[in-house]
Write a protein that holds these residues in place. Structure first.
Motif, short mmCIF file in Angstrom:
data_model
loop_
_atom_site.label_atom_id
_atom_site.label_comp_id
_atom_site.label_asym_id
_atom_site.label_seq_id
_atom_site.Cartn_x
_atom_site.Cartn_y
_atom_site.Cartn_z
N ARG A 64 0.83 -1.21 0.00
CA ARG A 64 0.00 0.00 0.00
C ARG A 64 0.86 1.26 0.00
N LEU A 65 1.97 1.19 0.72
CA LEU A 65 2.87 2.34 0.77
C LEU A 65 3.48 2.59 -0.61
N LYS A 66 3.88 1.51 -1.29
CA LYS A 66 4.48 1.62 -2.62
C LYS A 66 3.51 2.28 -3.61
N TRP A 67 2.24 1.90 -3.55
CA TRP A 67 1.30 2.31 -4.59
C TRP A 67 0.37 3.44 -4.18
N LEU A 68 0.23 3.70 -2.88
CA LEU A 68 -0.75 4.69 -2.45
C LEU A 68 -0.11 5.86 -1.72
N SER A 69 0.32 5.65 -0.48
CA SER A 69 0.83 6.79 0.30
C SER A 69 2.17 7.29 -0.20
N LYS A 70 3.07 6.37 -0.59
CA LYS A 70 4.40 6.71 -1.11
C LYS A 70 5.20 7.55 -0.13
N ASP A 71 4.90 7.43 1.14
CA ASP A 71 5.66 8.18 2.15
C ASP A 71 5.53 7.45 3.48
N MET A 72 6.61 6.78 3.89
CA MET A 72 6.55 5.99 5.11
C MET A 72 6.30 6.84 6.35
N ASN A 73 6.66 8.13 6.29
CA ASN A 73 6.48 8.99 7.46
C ASN A 73 5.03 9.41 7.68
N GLU A 74 4.22 9.37 6.60
CA GLU A 74 2.83 9.80 6.72
C GLU A 74 1.86 8.70 6.30
N HIS A 75 2.35 7.47 6.29
CA HIS A 75 1.55 6.36 5.76
C HIS A 75 0.24 6.16 6.53
N GLU A 76 0.31 6.16 7.84
CA GLU A 76 -0.88 5.87 8.64
C GLU A 76 -1.96 6.91 8.40
N LEU A 77 -1.59 8.19 8.40
CA LEU A 77 -2.57 9.25 8.16
C LEU A 77 -3.14 9.15 6.76
N TYR A 78 -2.26 8.90 5.78
CA TYR A 78 -2.70 8.80 4.39
C TYR A 78 -3.71 7.66 4.24
N MET A 79 -3.41 6.50 4.79
CA MET A 79 -4.29 5.35 4.63
C MET A 79 -5.61 5.55 5.36
N ALA A 80 -5.59 6.24 6.49
CA ALA A 80 -6.84 6.53 7.20
C ALA A 80 -7.74 7.40 6.32
#
Length: 408
Positions: free
Chosen positions: A137-153
């Motif tokens: 999901r990080l690779k294809w969606l958020s693309k930022d490990m530092n903001e991944h949780e907020l992005y996915m929410a």
């Protein structure tokens, strides 16, 4: 006059360095009666000027040239460019270190790394503590490990309540399903319209649907075939939604499995059909063609849809967007050739209908309009809005292509 040790102390250089400078003619010592070298104030000043020139990045030979003649502007401009490039590299290094410490975004770095080394990128993300589902999901969606949780929410909030996670229709799925019938099957001759397709189920055996999502296609396949269906997804919440939408009779033929498409937990030659609508890009279509083939029975089928270019010369804006979002995107012709190279025969190939696009993007646009005021700074919402904008500029330059392939 200065002795060599005194001169070395004043300019912060070693005795051996001064002796070398004397050898190449940068300074000139005078021998005293006792044999000791002595240097003049002019030598001291010359060394200090030399050090100032070296601070500009010039080599010793270039510094000597500047001391002995007029400044070479071309040389200095060249050196200036080198220094600018070095500064830019250092700044990038600083920004990366800052991002890796959680002080800024890592999106640009993730996107660049994904283009250059996708498999190593995934392995690295998993070493950072992300499980495979989150890493993908990080690779294809958020693309930022530092903001991944907020992005996915935010991402999950946007898609909450939406039936489809990508373009598709029941008619497109049934058209592909019909293509898996043997050419000698009498049903194939009569199943020519949507109504006749719905008339009675056909086909039997085992079907594996990979990346089933919330089960929109799963339900169509279950209603209009006699396959025993294994629906696989790495998101448990998607599988829960699928189970809620199946009636008791269909549940008897649909088994859900929460697992990764990259490591299928099944036996070789187990399935008559493997089905994947819009999901193979996650692991790479070429890799999927290779890795899924052993699980298909001899003369079995692989059915998948993928985003492809339908124009040889797409406009710069669309090309730039998809190069960023889907670097492996190719034409339908190229995908078909890749499938043939992987050992499949092409049975059918067609672009998804325009209805497939509107059935996905119309509800998504409504959801964005509903949430926009509530999420003014959401990167997930901004990304979805950009995708919607690109969709409206599509003008036939890209399509989802359905491929029906037979294992050879």
């Amino acid at each position: 006059m200065y002795r060599i040790s005194e001169l070395a102390e004043k300019v912060g250089l070693s005795r051996s360095t001064l002796l070398y400078y004397e050898k190449v003619g940068l300074i000139s010592a005078k021998r005293q009666a006792n044999g000791y070298r002595s240097y003049s104030e002019q030598d001291l000043q010359r060394l200090k000027l030399l050090q100032q020139l070296q601070a500009g990045g010039l080599s010793l030979k270039e510094c000597q040239s500047c001391l002995e003649s007029r400044i070479d502007r071309g040389l200095l401009l060249q050196r200036l460019k080198v220094l600018d490039d070095e500064i830019a590299e250092k700044q990038q290094a600083r920004e990366l270190l800052s991002a890796m410490l959680g002080m800024s975004s890592m999106r640009d770095w993730h996107q660049t790394t994904e283009k250059q080394a996708p498999h190593a990128h995934l392995d690295w993300l998993m070493k950072q503590g992300f499980d495979e589902k989150q890493a993908l999901r990080l690779k294809w969606l958020s693309k930022d490990m530092n903001e991944h949780e907020l992005y996915m929410a935010d991402f999950e909030l946007i898609f909450d309540g939406l039936e489809r996670l990508g373009p598709g229709t029941e008619v497109d799925s049934l058209t592909a399903l019909k293509a898996t019938l043997p050419s000698t099957d009498p049903l194939k001759a009569v199943l020519s319209s949507t109504e006749s397709l719905k008339a009675e189920p056909f086909n039997s055996g085992e079907l594996l649907e990979i990346g089933c999502g919330k089960g929109v296609a799963t339900r169509v396949l279950a209603l209009h075939s006699e396959f025993t269906i294994t629906a696989l997804d790495n998101d448990k919440s998607n599988l829960n939604s699928l189970n809620k939408n199946l009636d008791k009779a269909l549940k008897q033929r649909v088994n859900t499995v929460c697992a990764s498409m990259t490591e299928l937990p099944f036996e070789r030659d187990q399935f008559d059909v493997i089905w994947c609508e819009g999901g193979a890009y996650i692991m790479g279509v070429e890799q999927a063609l290779k890795d899924w083939k052993p699980y298909i029975k001899a003369q079995g089928y692989l059915v998948l849809s993928d985003l492809v270019w339908s124009s040889d010369n797409p406009c710069d804006e669309l090309r730039a967007f998809w190069l960023q979002e889907y670097p492996d995107m190719v034409s339908a012709k190229q995908r078909i050739e890749q499938a043939k190279q992987a050992g499949y025969e092409l049975i059918d190939s067609f672009p998804l209908s325009e209805q497939a696009w509107s059935d996905y993007y119309a509800p998504l646009q409504g959801r964005v309009d509903e949430l926009e005021a509530m999420m003014p700074n959401s990167k997930a919402l901004a990304d979805v809005k950009m995708e919607l904008e690109i969709f409206h500029k599509r003008q036939g330059e890209f399509d989802y292509q359905m491929l029906v392939l037979k294992k050879m």
